[in-house]
Write a protein that holds these residues in place. Sequence first.
Motif: not given
Length: 303
Positions: A67-68, A150-152, A175-179, A269-274
């Motif tokens: 989960h986020a 998702m996210s975090n 919506a979340g990338t690796v360090d 394209v145009g998408g947000q954090h979902v």
Amino acid sequence: DRAKAPVKCQTANLCSVGALMRLIFGVMWVLWAAPVFSHTVHVDLGARFYLIDLPDHPTGAMIVALHAAARTAEDLRATTGLSPLALVQGYSVIYPQATGTPEHAAWNGFYCCGEAQITQIDDIGFLDDVIVDAALRFGLDRARVYLTGMSNGAVMAETYAVRRAGRVKAVAGVAGTVDLARSRARAVPLLHIHGTKDRTVPFSTGFGIKHINTPFTPVPVEIAAFVAAFGGLHKVSRGIGAGMGGTSVIEDDYRNAVGQTQVRLLTIVGGQHVWPAPGRHGQGNTQEISATEEVLRFFAEHP
């Protein structure tokens, strides 16, 4: 006794009503008689826990879904609709819970997030324990582990995948990338889904509006790193959908010599954090793809 003549509909409307009632009762019967595809178990593991949805006919494969931040295992389970689709394919679906109260819960993905990162919670070790426990407790296959988030949760899923590359069949981050400053990309099959107008984990720049001190890896940099880890991949691109609701989707597949996609980027394209889901409007969502369906499609390509 006189033989009873068959009853005929007197009007077209009555015939239609009768047909509709038969259809309704037929559907109700199917739903009532259909097998229950899963049952959910809450498993306490030390001071933490995970939920697991088990199919009637397990294949042994498990999906670990994260989960986020500021969310819960149950939130992800409810909002993604992952389990109903995954269970019929034989996956067991595991939803671990991060540390912290629900409003502050987070995973330590090294550059994100919250108290988990500040206090250096060992979430790699916790996910190790979850996978081992689920395998032993429910007879699952530790060689068939898939991760998504998702996210975090995506940060954590991708981090775990590169830190445990030999143990993960595929990973899908939304919506979340690796360090990449602390974790090197490995040759782990990756699906990444990300909106170009994401302001929390930006698509092409490092710092978001919520984590102003976190230098998130830009999506193009992450994709390039995973492609390089495999080596010898060629790119095939296509557009998906007609741009409904102000968004459109581009699929970039990076394939090996036999045509198998090892890295896939779905750019909204145009998408947000979902977590993209058709039928869900607002917040820069897209109607072109279902993230849940895309995650399962990608996992199926890496049995």
